[in-house]
Design a protein around this motif. Structure first.
Motif, PDB file in Angstrom:
ATOM      1  N   SER A 175       1.022  -1.301   0.009  1.00 46.22           N
ATOM      2  CA  SER A 175      -0.121  -0.018   0.031  1.00 46.22           C
ATOM      3  C   SER A 175       0.994   1.363  -0.127  1.00 46.22           C
ATOM      4  O   SER A 175       0.409   2.455  -0.523  1.00 46.22           O
ATOM      5  CB  SER A 175      -0.896   0.127   1.282  1.00 46.22           C
ATOM      6  OG  SER A 175      -0.203   0.237   2.356  1.00 46.22           O
ATOM      7  N   ILE A 176       2.081   1.082   0.692  1.00 42.57           N
ATOM      8  CA  ILE A 176       2.968   2.313   0.522  1.00 42.57           C
ATOM      9  C   ILE A 176       3.583   2.533  -0.645  1.00 42.57           C
ATOM     10  O   ILE A 176       3.577   3.696  -1.292  1.00 42.57           O
ATOM     11  CB  ILE A 176       3.956   2.409   1.541  1.00 42.57           C
ATOM     12  CG1 ILE A 176       3.489   2.013   3.240  1.00 42.57           C
ATOM     13  CG2 ILE A 176       5.153   3.094   1.572  1.00 42.57           C
ATOM     14  CD1 ILE A 176       2.647   3.394   3.348  1.00 42.57           C
ATOM     15  N   ILE A 177       3.937   1.566  -1.551  1.00 43.35           N
ATOM     16  CA  ILE A 177       4.423   1.558  -2.698  1.00 43.35           C
ATOM     17  C   ILE A 177       3.455   2.084  -3.663  1.00 43.35           C
ATOM     18  O   ILE A 177       3.725   3.022  -4.385  1.00 43.35           O
ATOM     19  CB  ILE A 177       4.774   0.224  -3.280  1.00 43.35           C
ATOM     20  CG1 ILE A 177       6.021  -0.443  -2.320  1.00 43.35           C
ATOM     21  CG2 ILE A 177       5.230   0.215  -4.640  1.00 43.35           C
ATOM     22  CD1 ILE A 177       7.353   0.675  -2.622  1.00 43.35           C
ATOM     23  N   GLN A 178       2.094   1.791  -3.596  1.00 39.07           N
ATOM     24  CA  GLN A 178       1.149   2.273  -4.466  1.00 39.07           C
ATOM     25  C   GLN A 178       0.847   3.625  -4.085  1.00 39.07           C
ATOM     26  O   GLN A 178       0.588   4.540  -4.873  1.00 39.07           O
ATOM     27  CB  GLN A 178      -0.342   1.274  -4.300  1.00 39.07           C
ATOM     28  CG  GLN A 178      -0.057   0.049  -4.808  1.00 39.07           C
ATOM     29  CD  GLN A 178      -1.268  -1.043  -4.256  1.00 39.07           C
ATOM     30  OE1 GLN A 178      -2.004  -0.415  -3.472  1.00 39.07           O
ATOM     31  NE2 GLN A 178      -1.533  -1.814  -5.071  1.00 39.07           N
ATOM     32  N   LEU A 179       0.970   4.252  -2.942  1.00 40.43           N
ATOM     33  CA  LEU A 179       0.919   5.463  -2.403  1.00 40.43           C
ATOM     34  C   LEU A 179       1.809   6.411  -3.184  1.00 40.43           C
ATOM     35  O   LEU A 179       1.592   7.362  -3.576  1.00 40.43           O
ATOM     36  CB  LEU A 179       0.866   5.549  -0.922  1.00 40.43           C
ATOM     37  CG  LEU A 179       0.560   6.966  -0.299  1.00 40.43           C
ATOM     38  CD1 LEU A 179      -0.685   7.419  -0.724  1.00 40.43           C
ATOM     39  CD2 LEU A 179       0.670   6.877   1.078  1.00 40.43           C
ATOM     40  N   ILE A 180       2.953   6.179  -3.114  1.00 35.81           N
ATOM     41  CA  ILE A 180       4.271   6.587  -3.593  1.00 35.81           C
ATOM     42  C   ILE A 180       3.806   6.948  -5.118  1.00 35.81           C
ATOM     43  O   ILE A 180       3.961   7.751  -5.752  1.00 35.81           O
ATOM     44  CB  ILE A 180       5.530   5.698  -3.384  1.00 35.81           C
ATOM     45  CG1 ILE A 180       6.058   5.847  -1.818  1.00 35.81           C
ATOM     46  CG2 ILE A 180       6.703   6.465  -4.039  1.00 35.81           C
ATOM     47  CD1 ILE A 180       7.054   5.115  -1.440  1.00 35.81           C
ATOM     48  N   ASP A 181       3.371   5.786  -5.709  1.00 43.11           N
ATOM     49  CA  ASP A 181       3.194   5.916  -7.198  1.00 43.11           C
ATOM     50  C   ASP A 181       2.124   6.972  -7.434  1.00 43.11           C
ATOM     51  O   ASP A 181       2.052   7.729  -8.542  1.00 43.11           O
ATOM     52  CB  ASP A 181       2.775   4.608  -7.837  1.00 43.11           C
ATOM     53  CG  ASP A 181       2.546   4.328  -9.350  1.00 43.11           C
ATOM     54  OD1 ASP A 181       3.390   5.164  -9.751  1.00 43.11           O
ATOM     55  OD2 ASP A 181       1.673   3.726  -9.686  1.00 43.11           O
ATOM     56  N   SER A 182       0.924   6.913  -6.685  1.00 46.15           N
ATOM     57  CA  SER A 182       0.036   7.791  -6.827  1.00 46.15           C
ATOM     58  C   SER A 182       0.300   9.228  -6.780  1.00 46.15           C
ATOM     59  O   SER A 182      -0.052  10.133  -7.271  1.00 46.15           O
ATOM     60  CB  SER A 182      -1.259   7.491  -6.009  1.00 46.15           C
ATOM     61  OG  SER A 182      -0.877   7.819  -4.510  1.00 46.15           O
ATOM     62  N   VAL A 201       9.059  -3.027  -6.299  1.00 49.07           N
ATOM     63  CA  VAL A 201       9.134  -1.573  -6.592  1.00 49.07           C
ATOM     64  C   VAL A 201       9.071  -1.337  -8.131  1.00 49.07           C
ATOM     65  O   VAL A 201       8.685  -0.236  -8.270  1.00 49.07           O
ATOM     66  CB  VAL A 201      10.342  -1.057  -5.789  1.00 49.07           C
ATOM     67  CG1 VAL A 201      10.435   0.627  -6.372  1.00 49.07           C
ATOM     68  CG2 VAL A 201      10.121  -0.830  -4.608  1.00 49.07           C
ATOM     69  N   SER A 202       9.487  -2.267  -8.739  1.00 48.66           N
ATOM     70  CA  SER A 202       9.798  -2.292 -10.352  1.00 48.66           C
ATOM     71  C   SER A 202       8.565  -1.826 -11.046  1.00 48.66           C
ATOM     72  O   SER A 202       8.939  -1.018 -11.936  1.00 48.66           O
ATOM     73  CB  SER A 202      10.479  -3.317 -10.930  1.00 48.66           C
ATOM     74  OG  SER A 202       9.207  -4.726 -10.596  1.00 48.66           O
ATOM     75  N   PRO A 203       7.451  -2.276 -10.407  1.00 49.31           N
ATOM     76  CA  PRO A 203       6.350  -1.763 -11.462  1.00 49.31           C
ATOM     77  C   PRO A 203       5.958  -0.141 -11.404  1.00 49.31           C
ATOM     78  O   PRO A 203       5.227   0.355 -12.345  1.00 49.31           O
ATOM     79  CB  PRO A 203       5.042  -2.312 -10.864  1.00 49.31           C
ATOM     80  CG  PRO A 203       5.574  -3.582 -10.119  1.00 49.31           C
ATOM     81  CD  PRO A 203       6.867  -3.196  -9.631  1.00 49.31           C
ATOM     82  N   ILE A 204       6.611   0.684 -10.400  1.00 49.73           N
ATOM     83  CA  ILE A 204       6.387   1.959 -10.372  1.00 49.73           C
ATOM     84  C   ILE A 204       7.644   2.955 -10.648  1.00 49.73           C
ATOM     85  O   ILE A 204       7.428   4.297 -10.680  1.00 49.73           O
ATOM     86  CB  ILE A 204       5.802   2.441  -9.016  1.00 49.73           C
ATOM     87  CG1 ILE A 204       6.896   2.446  -7.975  1.00 49.73           C
ATOM     88  CG2 ILE A 204       4.675   1.659  -8.519  1.00 49.73           C
ATOM     89  CD1 ILE A 204       6.891   2.991  -6.625  1.00 49.73           C
ATOM     90  N   VAL A 205       8.717   2.048 -11.101  1.00 55.26           N
ATOM     91  CA  VAL A 205       9.710   2.836 -11.387  1.00 55.26           C
ATOM     92  C   VAL A 205      10.146   2.935 -12.925  1.00 55.26           C
ATOM     93  O   VAL A 205       9.605   2.044 -13.879  1.00 55.26           O
ATOM     94  CB  VAL A 205      11.123   2.593 -11.045  1.00 55.26           C
ATOM     95  CG1 VAL A 205      10.731   2.752  -9.296  1.00 55.26           C
ATOM     96  CG2 VAL A 205      11.679   1.030 -11.343  1.00 55.26           C
TER      97      VAL A 205
END
Length: 240
Positions: A175-182, A201-205
């Motif tokens: 949820s934190i990773i998704q929040l950083i992405d948003s 993490v790779s899906p958001i970088v």
């Protein structure tokens, strides 16, 4: 936005960086990976101007961090948001006061404007209703959310994020990773995420850079990284 040229750094005679070079264009997010103790957090501190290079340059938006002094250095740091590994909230301040702290220290905004910005940022990270709780009264995931809100409340152009999922269970970490992405989609900051959990993490970088033996060993897109045949990359992926 971030340019690192032939960066060298040693501690007590131990060479940590042997000539690091890396470029991160504006708006892109890069994952910085590598084994424990290889210097990932040290590199973030160089970008933030907290550590000075022995040799080489760290340039942020055209300005060299290593030579900036006084108001010039403060102005450069004001463009940065830093999410520390443990959150680094002030225990004696509640969530609202923690998030408001950089605005009170660095701006001349009125109390009403500060309140509005803090409450909006807390809403953005899913902490509405928790503003008067203290760090000891909230979960580890909520601490990370509050720390993220504090780092974003000043609308930084660059985000430096150190191990955002450390100490969190898999669901909360995701949820934190998704929040950083948003937040990135909303603010379009340039970012560096230090992480061990590269598969998460790779899906958001946009890019992945591996720090190994004092240099950037491999750098490329997530697909290029995961398909790499380099022995050091394969060993790292096998350990994660």
């Amino acid at each position: 936005m971030i340019q690192i040229d032939n960066l060298l750094k040693s501690f007590d005679g131990h060479e940590v960086f042997k000539g690091i070079s890396l470029e991160i264009p504006k708006g892109l997010v890069l994952a910085l990976i590598g084994r424990s103790g290889c210097g990932k957090s040290v590199l973030l501190k160089h970008v933030a101007g907290l550590i000075k290079p022995e040799k080489g340059r760290v340039v942020v938006n055209g300005k060299e961090m290593g030579t900036a002094r006084g108001k010039a250095l403060v102005a450069l740091r004001d463009r940065l948001g830093f999410l520390f590994q443990g959150g680094a909230l002030f225990d004696s301040m509640n969530v609202f006061e923690n998030v408001a702290f950089p605005l009170k220290e660095k701006t001349r905004l009125s109390h009403q404007l500060i309140q509005a910005r803090v409450l909006k940022e807390l809403e953005n990270v899913g902490l509405s209703g928790s503003e008067y709780k203290y760090p000891s009264q909230i979960s580890g995931g909520m601490v990370k959310r509050a720390a993220l809100a504090r780092s974003l409340v000043g609308d930084p152009e660059i985000m430096l994020i150190d191990e955002p999922t450390t100490g969190l269970d898999p669901v909360t970490g995701q949820s934190i990773i998704q929040l950083i992405d948003s937040c990135h989609q909303r603010l379009h900051f340039t970012g560096i995420i230090v992480t061990h959990e590269i598969s998460r993490v790779s899906p958001i970088v946009d890019r992945i850079a591996m720090l190994h033996e004092g240099v950037i060993w491999v750098e490329g897109t997530p697909s290029e990284f995961f398909s790499s045949k380099d022995p050091a990359v394969r060993a790292f992926l096998g350990d994660t």
